[in-house]
Design a protein around this motif. Structure first.
Motif, PDB file in Angstrom:
ATOM      1  N   LYS A   1       7.785  66.918 -20.547  1.00 54.42           N
ATOM      2  CA  LYS A   1       6.848  67.953 -20.952  1.00 54.42           C
ATOM      3  C   LYS A   1       7.559  69.302 -21.013  1.00 54.42           C
ATOM      4  CE  LYS A   1       2.436  70.020 -19.465  1.00 54.42           C
ATOM      5  NZ  LYS A   1       1.370  69.956 -18.430  1.00 54.42           N
TER       6      LYS A   1
ATOM      7  N   GLU B   1       8.707  65.348 -29.462  1.00 56.88           N
ATOM      8  CA  GLU B   1       8.186  63.985 -29.540  1.00 56.88           C
ATOM      9  C   GLU B   1       8.106  63.462 -30.966  1.00 56.88           C
ATOM     10  OE1 GLU B   1       4.460  66.638 -29.041  1.00 56.88           O
ATOM     11  OE2 GLU B   1       6.646  66.770 -28.896  1.00 56.88           O
TER      12      GLU B   1
ATOM     13  N   PRO C   1       3.480  67.986 -24.893  1.00 54.04           N
ATOM     14  CA  PRO C   1       2.542  68.398 -23.835  1.00 54.04           C
ATOM     15  C   PRO C   1       1.981  67.241 -23.013  1.00 54.04           C
ATOM     16  CG  PRO C   1       1.508  68.534 -25.990  1.00 54.04           C
ATOM     17  CD  PRO C   1       2.951  68.281 -26.235  1.00 54.04           C
ATOM     18  N   ASN C   2       2.023  66.037 -23.550  1.00 55.74           N
ATOM     19  CA  ASN C   2       1.464  64.890 -22.843  1.00 55.74           C
ATOM     20  C   ASN C   2       2.515  64.044 -22.135  1.00 55.74           C
ATOM     21  OD1 ASN C   2      -1.210  65.464 -23.776  1.00 55.74           O
ATOM     22  ND2 ASN C   2      -0.668  64.569 -25.762  1.00 55.74           N
TER      23      ASN C   2
ATOM     24  N   ASP D   1       5.889  65.358 -16.501  1.00 53.36           N
ATOM     25  CA  ASP D   1       6.468  66.631 -16.087  1.00 53.36           C
ATOM     26  C   ASP D   1       7.825  66.389 -15.452  1.00 53.36           C
ATOM     27  OD1 ASP D   1       6.935  68.994 -14.157  1.00 53.36           O
ATOM     28  OD2 ASP D   1       5.213  69.666 -15.335  1.00 53.36           O
TER      29      ASP D   1
END
Length: 351
Positions: free
Chosen positions: A104, A132, A292-293, A296
């Motif tokens: 992320k 991505e 964003p998905n 982390d």
């Protein structure tokens, strides 16, 4: 046969896995080039793309010096072959391999394994960040944080004649005694160029084109790191970068890279966002709209190093079973310390 300068003759089993190409465009990112056009960065519009980069970041962060602008120009030119629909394929053909899984705020870090010890150069990034969708969003640079000048590099070259019960203390002293400052290659940007560090790093499965096979671990305890190093030196299936140097033939895919695991006490790192606009600045640590998905970087695959300018702090790791000191002693006395000494003798003889 490839001869190791320091090392163990081990087998590398590297699978080059071709991934599925994802759609090239995402509405959440504003790129400085056209991701859907593989020739979007030719001489006809390259100058315009560079001007867009400079205008965006100067509007965001203030005017750059002429020297800083030249770094942006030259770096963008050097990255242009990795932009557009063929960008990721071109990067792989040039020798870049996944350095992390997809994270992320970062996407996937790709690096040239053969060049990990090269000094950082402002216009020649060692690494690339692809989002991505397979589009270039940034490049990055890193340089070893703990270095010894001379034939050997890193902790390994200091191991000769160290007793098993002194290994942990020796490692801690090594990091303190041989700590270095971040490179000065971006001094023309003043305090905008904030380096961060990654500490006690172990990265497995380097060489696979499937980034999700790469295991990025950092912030290991001193005990874990030394144990992993000794285990790697004694395992023929583990070939450690830096500690087991060998010459590789880049034209032979079966021998590239010549290691499958990278271990380092730490390195300095910085990103430069020349593929996609980053509202947090040219040298921001992450980008809110990139992957964003994804997981982390603080989570599952290992924590993140400390960013400059009060950025992302280190976070605690999940509990890990750490070998007892007696285990290290048994490993050493069962032959690994003898192996280290033998490797050192071979290395000294090779000099």
């Amino acid at each position: 046969m490839i001869n190791k300068q320091l090392g163990i003759i081990g087998a590398i089993s590297v699978g080059f896995i071709t991934g599925t190409t994802l759609p090239a465009y995402t509405a959440n990112l504003n790129y400085f080039y056209d991701p859907s056009n593989s020739v979007a960065n030719n001489a006809l519009n390259l100058t315009d793309n560079i001007l867009n980069v400079i205008n965006y970041y100067e509007g965001l962060q203030g005017d750059f010096s002429s020297e800083a602008e030249m770094i942006v120009r030259d770096t963008f030119v050097n990255l242009s072959n990795y932009m557009g629909t063929d960008g990721l394929d071109n990067a792989i053909a040039a020798g870049f391999r996944p350095f992390t899984p997809i994270f992320k705020g970062h996407g996937v870090h790709y690096v040239k394994p053969l060049n990990i010890l090269d000094p950082a150069k402002a216009t020649e990034p060692i690494g690339l960040n692809f989002d991505e969708h397979g589009n270039l969003v940034a490049a990055f640079y890193f340089q070893e944080q703990h270095v010894i000048n001379g034939p050997g590099t890193g902790f390994y070259s200091t191991l000769e004649d160290i007793e098993p019960n002194e290994l942990i203390t020796h490692y801690q002293n090594f990091k303190e005694d041989y700590n270095t400052s971040a490179p000065d290659i971006f001094d023309d940007f003043g305090n905008l160029a904030a380096w961060h560090t990654h500490n006690d790093v172990k990265i497995d499965n380097i060489g696979s084109l499937d980034s999700e096979e790469v295991v990025f671990g950092q912030d290991l305890s001193d005990q874990e790191w030394v144990h992993a190093l000794l285990t790697g030196l004694g395992d023929d299936d583990i070939d450690l970068a830096i500690y087991e140097q060998e010459q590789s033939d880049p034209s032979d895919p079966s021998q590239y890279p010549f290691y499958n695991t990278l271990m380092t006490p730490g390195f300095h790192m910085i990103h430069i966002w020349l593929g996609a606009e980053n509202q947090d600045g040219l040298f921001a640590g992450t980008h809110d709209d990139v992957a964003p998905n994804a997981v982390d970087e603080h989570g599952g695959h290992g924590g993140h190093g400390g960013h400059g300018n009060g950025g992302i702090p280190s976070e605690p790791q999940d509990p890990v079973s750490v070998p007892e000191p007696s285990v290290l002693g048994m490993l050493a006395t069962s032959g690994l310390l003898g192996l280290v000494s033998a490797l050192k003798r071979r290395f000294n003889k090779a000099k």
